[in-house]
Design a protein around this motif. Structure first.
Motif, PDB file in Angstrom:
ATOM      1  N   ILE A 124     155.451  53.874  28.408  1.00  0.00           N
ATOM      2  CA  ILE A 124     156.480  53.599  27.417  1.00  0.00           C
ATOM      3  C   ILE A 124     156.358  52.155  26.932  1.00  0.00           C
ATOM      4  CG2 ILE A 124     158.960  53.446  26.986  1.00  0.00           C
ATOM      5  CD1 ILE A 124     157.978  56.246  27.257  1.00  0.00           C
ATOM      6  N   ASP A 125     156.297  51.984  25.624  1.00  0.00           N
ATOM      7  CA  ASP A 125     156.247  50.656  25.009  1.00  0.00           C
ATOM      8  C   ASP A 125     157.545  50.462  24.233  1.00  0.00           C
ATOM      9  OD1 ASP A 125     155.723  48.300  23.744  1.00  0.00           O
ATOM     10  OD2 ASP A 125     154.072  49.044  22.503  1.00  0.00           O
ATOM     11  N   THR A 126     158.430  49.625  24.765  1.00  0.00           N
ATOM     12  CA  THR A 126     159.730  49.414  24.110  1.00  0.00           C
ATOM     13  C   THR A 126     159.644  48.437  22.948  1.00  0.00           C
ATOM     14  OG1 THR A 126     160.292  47.656  25.669  1.00  0.00           O
ATOM     15  CG2 THR A 126     160.971  49.914  26.233  1.00  0.00           C
ATOM     16  N   GLY A 127     158.538  47.690  22.856  1.00  0.00           N
ATOM     17  CA  GLY A 127     158.391  46.751  21.754  1.00  0.00           C
ATOM     18  C   GLY A 127     159.218  45.494  21.951  1.00  0.00           C
ATOM     19  N   ALA A 128     159.346  44.733  20.865  1.00  0.00           N
ATOM     20  CA  ALA A 128     160.057  43.452  20.936  1.00  0.00           C
ATOM     21  C   ALA A 128     161.564  43.650  21.062  1.00  0.00           C
ATOM     22  CB  ALA A 128     159.736  42.612  19.690  1.00  0.00           C
TER      23      ALA A 128
END
Length: 1189
Positions: free
Chosen positions: A470-474
């Motif tokens: 999972i990449d939640t980002g900034a």
């Protein structure tokens, strides 16, 4: 005279300078404007002063004003001028064109524009009859230099626009000029092509030469291309494709010229977009040849590279890319029309190059370019011949892979690409949704061609998402660390993949034989999805959607069903953190509700899979229902719905009723208790029960007692609604009979079914009606006074609903991740609103579900009238609509007429005057200034008057929509309406009415109320309502009673109402046409019996009494010569033209009158006596001796 002209010119110059000076005060500017306008209207020195001011030695603003004076003279004084004055002015204008301008690069564009307007105004009044050499004079002007050539192009373009596009001339003048243009089109096109060729060649020769000459030739070439664009749109296709498509060839070559490519692309787009006979369009296929395709592709590649310069967009290059994309789309449209048609066009050899170029636009970073290609892809994939071509099949697979990128939402605030800043404004969310819907449709079409390949792509994508971290980002979640937001990279990928899978899976089952279904692969995917564990509510929502999409495959592997249910039931009780006592976020609430609806969807679409496991399913649901605090009352009711859906598969009345007895036992017990009866019957007790009479502090946590009453009421109503909606008998008649669901047959032989829920509903109904009556009484003053200070605004419209009514958008990014913390007032507003709506939903659904058993309830109409219609201010439209839709014909008289009569009478007596009042208010009540409007949109604050007005409009539109649907058996068109005019008398007394309409026709009071309401509504400021009512309701109702003894006053009022509505809506073309048609129908059908209609007609301003007499004579005298339909319509429109209202912008505009000239193309009828001339040989046909017949 020269001195007077000079003095006047000096004054005019001073006035113009005062007007144009930014430092001038308002009073002085107005005085100067008044002086200039009075001079144009009254002075006899307009022509000499205009010519003197237009001298090129004067400043540009003064010259422009001088030319405006000349234009004013031509437009408004031409008809009163002597022939010699006209000739003199024409010569002066031609002199201005030849020598009165500066060089092409120095002259202001507004000077060129007004010069072309002056010339075109003279052409519109004198050509071709009195100025036959106009085209030759224009051609001669081009020899004077580039400036004159550009002016000639502007003149020809404006002439085409005024005559063809805008049609600003009387019909005869327009026809004369258009036919003359058509006759001379070959020479005009040759002239334009020659000018373009010469200037393009000179431009290419001077690329490295003198800059001024280079730009001059470029300017002329651009003007010529713009003029060509004005003609290509409407001339015969022969002129476009003549000379082996020489024009199209030249336009393709110009795509490589940076300064000319945009105008060339626009010309090419107009040409390729033309419709017409397929044989005439066949030459367009030459654009698929090697040379044309090469130039188009090269231009696209070059422009794409130049469009972005230092991370900013060069707008002209980007606009050219758009036009080129549209050219390829239009070419695709021509390809789909021609291939496989009667003209026998082969699939082009360069189809692969074309589709490759088209795919490049589909994968471009500009969303506009992507969106533009979708319709053409759909047409290619749908085409019977092209869809089977190997090139298109291969391209369908590539398109599906491109969608893996295109379906990903890219929001403007997060993208670094420059294109969205040029393409989109704040409505980005709507545009993204529209683009996604377009792509979804094309993906489904492509899946029909390559279903297995599409499923393979979807499977790979889903596997990739499952295995990716999972990449939640900034952006970080406000709820907990490591959770996604709507902008997180992982979520947008999951979301796009989910949409893709939902499009693909249904097409697999429709287009692949059962033995070829990818069972093993789909089961692996389903198993992997079930094993995927996440605590992120947004990601989990996507996972649930994927499980629902893959569920149809479970038919082949039933052993996975328990795992699916386990996953869904776990999601129903989902919490981000079990220890946290904080309120749930919207994301958590949504994922829990999503799980409930996923179960309902499975139970609705595939109940046969769940029936064997019903006991297991039921026991698990009972555990959840008995747990306190785990589920909300809505979630519990949704699970009850799912149980009812499965129980419908019992197909055994006794078994199904026993199950419903057990399921609804607690609801029936609570709802019918003595305490609940008192609560539901007495407004004061009800307000106390729900806590609306108590003062509450939002900071206080001790609200459990107040909420308990609301939860109990809400649960009972939600449960009733869910069960009433879902409980059904078998659809198959034989199964229904075998299961004991059929209790008899109607006189027509239709079966009468019984619903296992009926007994429970009859027990619940009295208190339901009592609650509705109590709800309506809550608005009475004595009950409003019982509300505490906290809840004094409990009956006001909620902010969310107010925004919906007023069309204001709801921001979702900022609230999706926040905890749902509402004030006590908001919770009370939501509870009362939902409670009220659900009462009517239950009643409406009961009619649909129970049918005969509901409508045969004793004294049902009295019970409904005594509860629902206690206060008609608050009746819910959804109940009335469902009641009318589901009511059997035999109950129209006993049930619907007693209910609909008061409803429509109320609308006529109370609501119609209220709407009329809204219509008569000044516009300042409806609109704010720009600054105020901006504040209103940002803060969602609107006045109560605006909200009430909009609500009245919506309610009135719904009522009239009810009339449109239930009084006309089919949607009338103009042709249907005209059919009634053709007959000498009105049509049959009950034609076009539904059975309900025929029933209400027997009740004179109800029917006249409906007539009055329909004709009154024509004048309300609602064009949609006006058009629908005039075209579908008014004559349908009136024709039924037209043959009876209507009072003359009533007929006059009906007709006057239509004319009055023309005054209100006449400026709108669609309404004008419909209302004129309606007025004509009424007049032609009723005028022979009611002479009073003639008296109404004579009151119309500027009506020709002589023409009216002729019209009446043809109408009344059976021996009079009848006109054709079109001529009769046109004549009637001219008669009532004085009633047609004008838009505000047109009301104070000075009329321009252009006189007709002797027609050049009038066809004279031959005076020859056909019968008395030479023998025609007709007698030989009937001769007994003729044996050759």
């Amino acid at each position: 005279m020269a001195e007077q002209v000079a003095v006047m010119c000096d004054q005019l110059i001073k006035a113009v300078n005062v007007i144009m000076d930014a430092e001038t005060g308002q009073i002085y500017r107005l005085e100067a404007l008044k002086f200039c306008e009075e001079f144009k209207e009254t002075s006899t020195f307009c022509v000499p002063c205009g010519l003197q001011l237009a001298d090129k030695a004067q400043p540009a603003v003064v010259r422009h004003f001088g030319l405006q004076i000349l234009e004013h003279v031509i437009k408004f004084r031409w008809n009163n001028m002597q022939q010699q004055e006209k000739v003199q002015l024409k010569e002066c204008a031609m002199q201005l064109l030849s020598t009165g301008t500066l060089a092409i690069l120095e002259e202001e564009s507004h000077i060129k524009d007004v010069l072309s307007r002056i010339t075109v105004e003279m052409i519109k009044r004198e050509w071709p009859q009195h100025w036959p050499d106009m085209l030759k004079e224009m051609e001669a002007l081009t020899s004077h230099g580039e400036a004159q050539t550009e002016l000639v192009m502007l003149i020809l373009l404006r002439l085409a626009e005024d005559v063809i596009s805008f049609q600003t001339l009387p019909t005869q003048r327009r026809r004369d000029i258009q036919q003359t243009l058509v006759q001379n089109m070959e020479s005009i096109f040759s002239f334009l092509m020659a000018i373009l060729h010469v200037n393009v060649e000179d431009y290419r020769k001077l690329v490295s030469g003198v800059l001024t000459l280079l730009l001059a030739h470029c300017r002329v070439a651009v003007a010529t291309l713009n003029t060509l664009a004005g003609y290509i749109d409407w001339v015969s296709l022969v002129h476009i494709t003549t000379g082996n498509c020489h024009l199209l060839e030249m336009l393709c070559l110009l795509l490589s010229e940076p300064e000319l490519q945009l105008e060339a692309a626009e010309c090419l787009l107009i040409a390729v977009s033309r419709k017409g006979k397929l044989e005439d369009r066949k030459p367009f296929m030459l654009l698929f040849d090697d040379v044309a395709i090469h130039y188009i592709l090269s231009a696209a590649q070059s422009a794409d590279g130049l469009a972005i310069c230092k991370k900013s967009v060069v707008e002209r290059r980007y606009v050219f890319l758009k036009r080129l994309c549209q050219v390829l789309c239009a070419l695709g449209g021509q390809l789909c029309s021609l291939v496989g048609s009667d003209v026998e066009v082969e699939v082009p050899a360069n189809l692969s190059k074309y589709t490759a170029a088209f795919l490049a636009f589909t994968t471009h970073s500009s969303q506009f370019l992507k969106s533009s290609t979708q319709a053409t892809w759909g047409a290619l994939f749908r085409h019977e011949t092209l869809s089977k071509d190997p090139v298109v099949v291969e391209m369908a697979i590539k398109y599906l892979r491109a969608c893996m990128t295109n379906l990903v939402k890219v929001r403007r605030r997060t993208t670094a690409l420059p294109f969205p800043r040029l393409d989109f404004h704040p409505e980005t969310t709507t545009r993204v949704a529209t683009f996604r819907a377009q792509q979804g449709e094309v993906v489904r079409i492509a899946c029909r061609m390559v279903p297995l390949e599409a499923f393979q792509i979807a499977a790979e994508w889903l596997q990739y998402q499952i295995t990716s971290p999972i990449d939640t980002g900034a952006a970080t979640s406000k709820t907990a660390e490591g959770l996604c937001t709507l902008l997180s990279p992982s979520l947008v990928q999951w979301d796009a993949m989910t949409v893709f899978l939902e499009c693909v899976v249904p097409q697999i089952f429709r287009n692949v034989a059962e033995e070829k279904l990818p069972i093993d692969q789909s089961m692996e995917l389903l198993q992997a999805t079930l094993n995927y564990d996440t605590k992120d509510p947004l990601i989990l929502s996507c996972v649930l959607t994927n499980i629902s999409a893959l569920f149809p495959f479970i038919k082949q592997r039933p052993h996975l069903l328990p795992q699916v249910l386990y996953k869904l039931f776990n999601a129903i009780t989902f919490e981000v953190s079990q220890e946290s006592k904080a309120p749930r976020t919207r994301a958590v609430k949504n994922v829990r509700r999503h799980a409930c609806f996923s179960i309902i969807k499975i139970c609705r679409d595939h109940p046969q899979y769940l029936l064997p496991s019903f006991d297991l399913f039921y026991n698990h649901v009972k555990k959840l229902l008995s747990s306190d605090g785990t589920l909300t009352h809505m979630e519990k009711c949704l699970l009850m719905e799912s149980l009812v859906l499965i129980s419908n598969q019992f197909k055994d009345f006794a078994k199904q009723k026993a199950f419903l007895d057990e399921l609804m036992a607690s609801v029936v017990s609570d709802w019918t208790s003595e305490e609940m009866r008192q609560v539901l019957s007495d407004p004061a007790v009800f307000l106390s029960f729900v806590g609306a009479d108590q003062v509450v502090n939002d900071q206080s946590q001790d609200t459990a007692g107040l909420n308990r009453g609301r939860v109990s009421l809400g649960f009972c109503l939600f449960a009733m609604l869910g069960v009433v909606k879902r409980a059904r008998w078998p659809a198959d008649l034989e199964e229904a009979k075998a299961g004991g669901f059929v209790m008899g047959y109607t006189a027509a032989g239709a079966p009468i079914y019984r619903n296992p829920l009926t007994a429970h509903f009859l027990v619940l109904l009295p208190n339901l009606l009592a609650l509705i009556r109590t709800n309506n009484c809550l608005f009475m003053p004595e009950n409003m006074a019982r509300l505490s200070v906290t809840f004094s605004r409990a009956h006001e419209v909620m902010d969310a609903e107010r925004n919906i009514v007023l069309g204001l958008s709801q921001p979702i990014l900022d609230i999706y991740d926040s905890a749902v913390c509402r004030t006590s007032l908001e919770r009370m507003q939501g509870f009362l609103s939902t409670l009220y709506d659900n009462c009517f939903h239950v009643l409406g659904s009961a009619g649909v579900s129970l049918q005969q058993e509901f409508f045969s309830i004793e004294r049902l109409s009295e019970e409904i009238a005594g509860s629902v219609f206690v206060s008609l201010d608050h009746v819910a439209r959804v109940f009335v609509r469902q009641l009318v839709l589901s009511c059997p014909q035999e109950y129209f008289n006993s049930l619907l007429c007693p209910l609909l009569g008061p409803l429509f009478a109320y609308m006529q007596q109370v609501r119609a005057p209220r709407l009329q009042f809204c219509n008569t208010q000044p516009e300042c009540l409806h609109f704010h200034s720009l600054e105020e409007e901006e504040v209103v949109c940002q803060e969602s604050q609107v006045t109560q008057e605006m909200l009430e007005e909009q609500l009245v409009r919506l309610l009135s539109r719904e009522v009239l929509d009810l009339l449109c649907r239930f009084y006309s058996s089919h949607l009338n068109t103009k042709e249907d309406m005209m059919d009634s005019v053709h007959a000498a008398s009105p049509a049959g007394p009950t034609e076009e009415l539904t059975e309900l309409g025929k029933c209400l026709l027997k009740h004179e009071n109800i029917y006249m109320t409906l007539l009055t309401l329909s004709f009154t509504s024509l004048s309300w400021k609602d064009t949609t309502n006006c058009h629908r009512t005039a075209s579908m309701v008014c004559w349908t109702l009136l024709r039924q009673v037209a043959a009876g003894n209507l009072l003359p006053e009533a007929v006059t009022w009906f007709y006057t109402s239509v004319l009055r509505s023309l005054q209100v809506h006449g400026q709108h073309e669609v309404c004008n046409s419909t209302l004129s048609q309606l007025a004509m129908i009424i007049y032609e059908n009723l005028r022979p019996r009611y002479i009073e209609l003639r008296a109404v007609m004579t009151q119309i301003p500027n009506i020709s009494v002589e023409t009216l007499d002729q019209y009446d004579h043809r109408l009344i005298d059976p021996n009079a010569q009848k006109l054709g339909d079109k001529k009769r319509r046109d004549q009637f429109k001219r008669l009532i033209a004085g009633t047609v209202g004008k838009a505000l912008c047109q009301q104070f505009r000075k009329e321009v009158h252009i006189r007709n000239l002797p027609s050049l193309f009038k066809k004279t009828k031959p005076d020859k006596d056909v019968l008395g001339s030479e023998a025609l040989g007709l007698e030989a046909l009937f001769s007994p001796a003729n044996d050759t017949l």
